[in-house]
Write an enzyme that holds these catalytic residues in place. Sequence first.
Site, PDB file in Angstrom:
ATOM      1  N   CYS A   1      13.708  40.429  46.274  1.00 49.20           N
ATOM      2  CA  CYS A   1      14.540  40.277  45.065  1.00 49.20           C
ATOM      3  C   CYS A   1      15.117  38.878  44.958  1.00 49.20           C
ATOM      4  O   CYS A   1      15.308  38.350  43.863  1.00 49.20           O
ATOM      5  CB  CYS A   1      15.721  41.247  45.086  1.00 49.20           C
ATOM      6  SG  CYS A   1      15.321  42.906  45.585  1.00 49.20           S
TER       7      CYS A   1
ATOM      8  N   CYS B   1       9.522  39.563  42.215  1.00 53.00           N
ATOM      9  CA  CYS B   1       9.309  41.004  42.346  1.00 53.00           C
ATOM     10  C   CYS B   1       7.956  41.397  41.735  1.00 53.00           C
ATOM     11  O   CYS B   1       7.708  41.135  40.552  1.00 53.00           O
ATOM     12  CB  CYS B   1      10.440  41.749  41.639  1.00 53.00           C
ATOM     13  SG  CYS B   1      10.192  43.523  41.581  1.00 53.00           S
TER      14      CYS B   1
ATOM     15  N   MET C   1      18.604  43.604  49.272  1.00 55.12           N
ATOM     16  CA  MET C   1      18.401  45.056  49.378  1.00 55.12           C
ATOM     17  C   MET C   1      19.209  45.736  50.475  1.00 55.12           C
ATOM     18  O   MET C   1      18.909  46.848  50.867  1.00 55.12           O
ATOM     19  CB  MET C   1      16.906  45.403  49.572  1.00 55.12           C
ATOM     20  CG  MET C   1      16.075  45.238  48.323  1.00 55.12           C
ATOM     21  SD  MET C   1      16.809  45.885  46.812  1.00 55.12           S
ATOM     22  CE  MET C   1      16.882  47.615  47.127  1.00 55.12           C
TER      23      MET C   1
ATOM     24  N   GLU D   1      27.962  42.475  37.218  1.00 54.91           N
ATOM     25  CA  GLU D   1      28.825  41.391  36.790  1.00 54.91           C
ATOM     26  C   GLU D   1      28.162  40.457  35.805  1.00 54.91           C
ATOM     27  O   GLU D   1      28.780  39.516  35.319  1.00 54.91           O
ATOM     28  CB  GLU D   1      29.342  40.605  38.000  1.00 54.91           C
ATOM     29  CG  GLU D   1      28.265  40.006  38.844  1.00 54.91           C
ATOM     30  CD  GLU D   1      28.840  39.362  40.092  1.00 54.91           C
ATOM     31  OE1 GLU D   1      29.203  38.186  40.003  1.00 54.91           O
ATOM     32  OE2 GLU D   1      28.943  40.038  41.117  1.00 54.91           O
TER      33      GLU D   1
ATOM     34  N   ASN E   1      57.004  38.243  50.938  1.00 55.15           N
ATOM     35  CA  ASN E   1      56.111  38.799  49.922  1.00 55.15           C
ATOM     36  C   ASN E   1      54.711  38.299  50.243  1.00 55.15           C
ATOM     37  O   ASN E   1      54.436  37.118  50.104  1.00 55.15           O
ATOM     38  CB  ASN E   1      56.559  38.311  48.541  1.00 55.15           C
ATOM     39  CG  ASN E   1      55.516  38.573  47.471  1.00 55.15           C
ATOM     40  OD1 ASN E   1      54.561  39.300  47.696  1.00 55.15           O
ATOM     41  ND2 ASN E   1      55.690  37.983  46.313  1.00 55.15           N
ATOM     42  N   GLY E   2      53.847  39.188  50.692  1.00 50.49           N
ATOM     43  CA  GLY E   2      52.490  38.762  51.012  1.00 50.49           C
ATOM     44  C   GLY E   2      51.939  39.538  52.183  1.00 50.49           C
ATOM     45  O   GLY E   2      52.377  40.646  52.474  1.00 50.49           O
TER      46      GLY E   2
ATOM     47  N   CYS F   1      10.723  50.413  41.593  1.00 51.51           N
ATOM     48  CA  CYS F   1      10.817  49.461  42.703  1.00 51.51           C
ATOM     49  C   CYS F   1       9.957  49.920  43.872  1.00 51.51           C
ATOM     50  O   CYS F   1       9.931  51.103  44.214  1.00 51.51           O
ATOM     51  CB  CYS F   1      12.276  49.359  43.129  1.00 51.51           C
ATOM     52  SG  CYS F   1      12.536  48.580  44.730  1.00 51.51           S
TER      53      CYS F   1
ATOM     54  N   CYS G   1      55.115  42.310  47.400  1.00 47.26           N
ATOM     55  CA  CYS G   1      56.454  42.591  46.908  1.00 47.26           C
ATOM     56  C   CYS G   1      56.910  41.632  45.826  1.00 47.26           C
ATOM     57  O   CYS G   1      56.216  40.710  45.456  1.00 47.26           O
ATOM     58  CB  CYS G   1      57.449  42.465  48.060  1.00 47.26           C
ATOM     59  SG  CYS G   1      56.714  42.698  49.669  1.00 47.26           S
TER      60      CYS G   1
ATOM     61  N   LYS H   1      28.444  36.444  47.174  1.00 44.14           N
ATOM     62  CA  LYS H   1      27.044  36.654  46.836  1.00 44.14           C
ATOM     63  C   LYS H   1      26.545  35.419  46.111  1.00 44.14           C
ATOM     64  O   LYS H   1      26.866  35.191  44.971  1.00 44.14           O
ATOM     65  CB  LYS H   1      26.913  37.883  45.952  1.00 44.14           C
ATOM     66  CG  LYS H   1      25.485  38.188  45.602  1.00 44.14           C
ATOM     67  CD  LYS H   1      25.341  39.571  45.045  1.00 44.14           C
ATOM     68  CE  LYS H   1      26.022  39.736  43.730  1.00 44.14           C
ATOM     69  NZ  LYS H   1      25.774  41.014  43.121  1.00 44.14           N
TER      70      LYS H   1
END
Length: 1607
Positions: free
Chosen positions: A1227, A1232, A585, A1005, A338-339, A1221, A107, A1059
């Site tokens: 990986c 690989c 994977m 990314e 707010n939260g 693959c 909010c 990750k």
Amino acid sequence: MASPSNHLPATPKILLRSSPSNPIFLASNRSLFFGDASCLSRRRRRHRSAALRGVGASGWSSASVKAVLDVDRQGAALRASVVKQHRPDDRPKVASLSDIISERGACGVGFIANLKNEPSHKIVKDALTALGCMEHRGGCGADNDSGDGAGVMTSVPWQLYDNWAVKQGLASLDTSKTGVGMVFLPKDEKFMKEAKSVISKVFLKEGLEVIGWRPVPVNSSIVGYYAKEAMPSIQQVFVKVSKEENADDIERELYICRKLIERATKSEEWKDDVYFCSLSNKTIVYKGMLRSEVLGQFYLDLQNELYESPFAIYHRRYSTNTSPRWPLAQPMRLLGHNGEINTIQGNLNWMQSREATLKSPVWRGRENEIRPFGNPKASDSANLDSAAELLLRSGRSPAEALMVLVPEAYKNHPTLMIKYPEVVDFYDYYKGQMEAWDGPALLLFSDGRTVGACLDRNGLRPARYWRTVDDIVYVASEVGVLPMDESKIIMKGRLGPGMMITVDLQSGQVYENTDVKKSVASAYPYGNWLRENMRNMKPGNFLSSVVMDNETTLRHQQAFGYSSEDVQMVIETMASQGKEPTFCMGDDIPLAVISRKPHMLYDYFKQRFAQVTNPAIDPLREGLVMSLEVNIGKRRNILEVGPENASQVILSSPVLNEGELDSLMKDPNLQAQILSTYFDIRKGLDGSLEKALQRLCEAADEAVRDGCQLLVLSDRSEELEPTRPAIPVLLAVGAVHQHLIQNGLRMSASIVADTAQCFSTHHFACLIGYGASAVCPYLALETCRQWRLSTKAVSLMRTGKMPTVTIEQAQRNFCKAVKSGLLKILSKMGISLLSSYCGAQIFEIYGLGQEIVDVAFCGSVSKIGGLTLDELARETLSFWVKAFSEDTAKRLENFGFIQFRPGGEYHGNNPEMSKLLHKAVRQKSENAYSIYQQHLANRPVNVLRDLLELKSDRAPIPIGKVESAVSIVKRFCTGGMSLGAISRETHEAIAIAMNRLGGKSNSGEGGEDPVRWSPLTDVLMGNSPTIPHLKVFKWGYRHKLLQDDWCHSYIFTGIKLHKVQNLVREASYLGRKLVLILLAWVPLISPPPHHDIYSIEDLAQLIYDLHQVNPKAKVSVKLVAEAGIGTVASGVAKGNADIIQISGHDGGTGASPISSIKHAGGPWELGLTETHQTLIQNGLRERVILRVDGGFKSGIDVLMAAAMGADEYGFGSVAMIATGCVMARICHTNNCPVGVASQREELRARFPGVPGDLVNYFLYVAEEVRGVLAQLGYEKLDDIIGRTDLLKPRHISLTKTQHLDPSYLLSNVGLPKWSSTEIRNQDVHTNGPILDEIILSDPEISNAIENEKEVNKTVKIYNVDRAVCGRIAGVIAKKYGDVGFAGQLNLTFIGSAGQSFACFLTPGMNIRLVGEANDYVGKGMAGGELVVTPVDDTGFCPEDATIVGNTCLYGATGGQIFVRGKAGERFAVRNSLVEAVVEGTGDHCCEYMTGGCVVVLGKVGRNVAAGMTGGLAYILDEDDTLIPKVNKEIVKIQRVNAPAGQMQLKSLIEAHVEKTGSSTGAAILREWEVYLPLFWQIVPPSEEDTPEACAEFERIVAKRGMTLQSA
């Protein structure tokens, strides 16, 4: 003092617009100001909302506006609610997750208070104006008119009500003894009369006189359609409390009356339609499901000049659940919040457990009448309000109540520990009494005497405050919400993490943070009580020799369900390396319930995690706010303060070794008792487990009643017996925890698990989440000891292939890995404290029946039903018998749960499948593809959709009539796979293939080489419309956004969250420039959270920014399937996303901890069903394209997803398999064998794939879809999307249970009003009219951009003008690229800028802001210059004032910024190249910075330079307090000794003074020799050898025989 230079001619052109003081400032009259995502792009959407209203008019039943989770009442969940309803009413009920997740919100809030306590109508008017300027922080329903909620709290306007009383012929109101209730009543006339009668009876029975009822005058014509459907009758009740004299007692009496009314209405059919917004002698709340701008028009009282108040709290709600519920609008009775409270389920359970022990003399023995203290069906805000109100009415001040409930991160706080030890003692005392209500929160509060605000421990919500010369104090989520004469402002600041500000209306004093806390903490000698009663447990030594022989250990491991993978891949890795093992994977094995292999009970649980509505925390860089401490022992009556409450034992973590458990057992005060957890099967298996659980709970009950404060549930035994298997310890802990809650005993004792069946971080998290305070994993520790002594380990250490560890070190490493893993799991949910996680049940269950849930996991969601207690006993026994069977091998079995192995667990991605697929796509053989299809059709049940099959109500049609494969493949996309996680060859092959098909690929990314932004001439359709991935913003990847029609925001995905690419890869390409460079000492590539997303309105702002910079790009937000995802998706849809992508738990991933891969997220089938149906119920489905991914392999998967509601379909792992693959599943090692997921040149040379293979695969899938559509009798995919009636259960015999219930997947709430094609082809959502468009429409500006000229302009700006400059920068960058523009735009803005001011600036843009700005200033800027300075005539000292908000320069890659004043938290987070000068910052300055230079001429907060790997920072430290604030994990701190560094610092300060007129900067330059030694230089390793950081640079260069130039 140098005068500020600017680029303006003598008579600047001013673009005139109406000002906030004019009535047209409100959005209703001037939509130009409000580019709100959902409410205010109405012109474009008018036809849509009209269509929706039409639908409503044509007979949508009011049921369609009921709560979102009505969907949940299908199938298993339906039975759950029925079971709960039939429990005896007086028993405490555990909070249900399905109730909790249906309501989330965020909010915009604020308050205005007159320090002279003088009431005026102006304060109310100003609050309404400010509320109107917060509209963009709220959300709207599908009709774009029904707000999620807006409201104000003020003191009671006696003059107005007196006037009414006189007109009614009543006596004048006695202001000291009259209570006013603002009541929502049933709309139905008959029910309303009944309700008023019940309310009046309660008042009379309590001895109160009902003076009268006043219908509140409203204008209902301006209420939106959905809100009107749910609108109550709104009335006020006036009562006189004659029997009490004291003001507190009057408030308490009114509180008791309200609680009694709640009880009295409980059995009525209209019970949900009666709600008291407030009932008080001091305050009143006016609120409703309205937009901010409408609140004052709806309630006519608020327009009345007689409505006067000395203060007002205002609130605009953004709920992620759009079902209109008037009571959930805010402010609540005490708070405006707010939260989001992440620990709400645990908080509710613990509050309920406290009910039996709460007593205080102020209640005069009436405690029973005010229960319960929480309501799972209300929002988190309502429950926090309820807890705070209980403490307040029991005699605490509002400030103390909030310090108890929402404590700051006080541990290791340099200021608090040294200057305010009493505050630390206060927090330590209450830590053992009340678990923190944890989550991002800005809380405003008032009891009518005090008004205040406080911020959560992480400071994750913005809060700015200012005070004027006429003694009015303002606090708000944003600056600029009111027109203000800057010369009258005498103080400006912001609330930092954990800070509080209060205004005492009676004394007229303003108390800032430490003043408030010191006065609260000094009330009692908390420090003495702690020293006398609290015991800190000292760390116990680990055993230095084994306890069992090898054979006994093996037998135990077999009996308790260990596999060789568990021992070798998990326990041994943790023992040798001190960290969790990583894998890759994804998780492609069946859910535990449909698996043919036995599983531990833990495998039926998936961890919940934060998504969009609130952020995860970063445990690596922001660990200072986190703690694993836990208190053991009885928690006494929190309403009474005394030394005995401090009598507890503090553990530094919940992981105990044998010695520590022993010392707990010996603590005389705890009176520990061991309860054995075995069940007897000599009389048969059926019923045996249930009986054993009953006996265990009875024994626990008896022990606690006898004074035991520590229950140790233990499965230790001298000798294992074949007929006495162990109860799964999670079941035992859960059952005892629930039993004690329901019998009011839970606060009297702590539970510790002493167990063999616990070795992974997920196991610990489950046990703690369901009630254990600590765990002693004795068999895991014994396994570590045995491993260390094994010949294999000894020889590896001897040969140097493994670091040498002692037997004690191996156990210490194991515990260290568990602790860091627990921090990661807590942080995924945005929880900071283990004490708040304990009992919070932040899990979902997949595959346990209601019987088990009710016994041990009450309140958790289990949508698909599953095992009964007897079936669970059978599964437990299947492990147990292995320990006694003669056939059992002398080593542990490998179940193949992690790695594929023949004879082990079935894996969806297996070698046979990949061989068949390679053959089909490489040979382009339809026959081979048919064999691949057959292989999939014959596989064992692997995923939930395998429990269903397609059916049809039509005759088959010829395939020629079905839509073409070319059309179908346009709905396909590939997953976000980073360049760096996979090789360049794979990345490009996938992109080219998708471009040929007209589908979509995702950059991941890691971004991509800029060369790919234009077509490759040597490849057919060479470049790809790769969807740029928003996480790449942190590496400054902005120009690509302008090239594309898509943009993907990868907010949080459970599996891939945190990750950590544990590989450090150097991705250099022959003949190419380096795409990705990583330094060998930086192991972390992907920072866990999104540092600019802290709530749903922040996400809405990010979406707004992206639409701003490229209005043609569709923005996609990825969510991972979990219960409550429909609620979150509703918020995302209202935030103006174009696409929502639902990902399943089984998607592939690069390097990730095994526990994250295996135990986070749910099946996409459930997530998609919930999302699709919730959006339909809320009228939002037409707004967004629904995309789904996770384990897709064939056309059948596509059709199943279509029937469940998806428009588009994502393929991840299978796309990699199609390009070559071979599922080696290494990986994460960079090895690989076919070069798909490796950066090694020699391995990449082996890459076998070509784009054509993937094209073939997708065409085969599309043809398969066509074939099945023809059999079903449908011509196009559009015709079956959302048609769950085309699905039916398959008759399959599962190994473990026949009680699995897929009916939730078959439920249906209707179809969208538009076809899927219409939804997919709609225009990109617009930001509505915006300031940038006005500027761009100016002929001089457009001429300057077109012809690269210079132009000067001055523009008025208000806080509602958001992402200003983003569209202009987009236009320039699209035409000239990031550096090609040779003109110059000199724009001066005057006023308060909205969020994301000057985002995405490009070179050639010189922006000056005279005024102040909110959050995200300079986000993603790539060049240009930005100057922020206050107006010339200020009443405050500019250098001491906060002038820009949080998270400035997020992901910025170039340019300069000069700020005369302070910044908020996370200044320059992920800054790559910007040079910045600022005069003070909050916490986490320079976090994750990778380049550039930051100069701070003032104080900074804690945790400076966390994760900083590049660039330099110079910080002025006049009072010698900086060093403890720096995070020294990576950087070193030194004085500015290098001449080049001194020159860099001085030249930046000179530029700062020239551009801003800074008096601080001018003073430093005047006395340069004095100030230079006071600066510290912060240097990451990558900068150590640069001339700016290395004083010996020239000598070193000369020594190497290199010139400075070549260096």
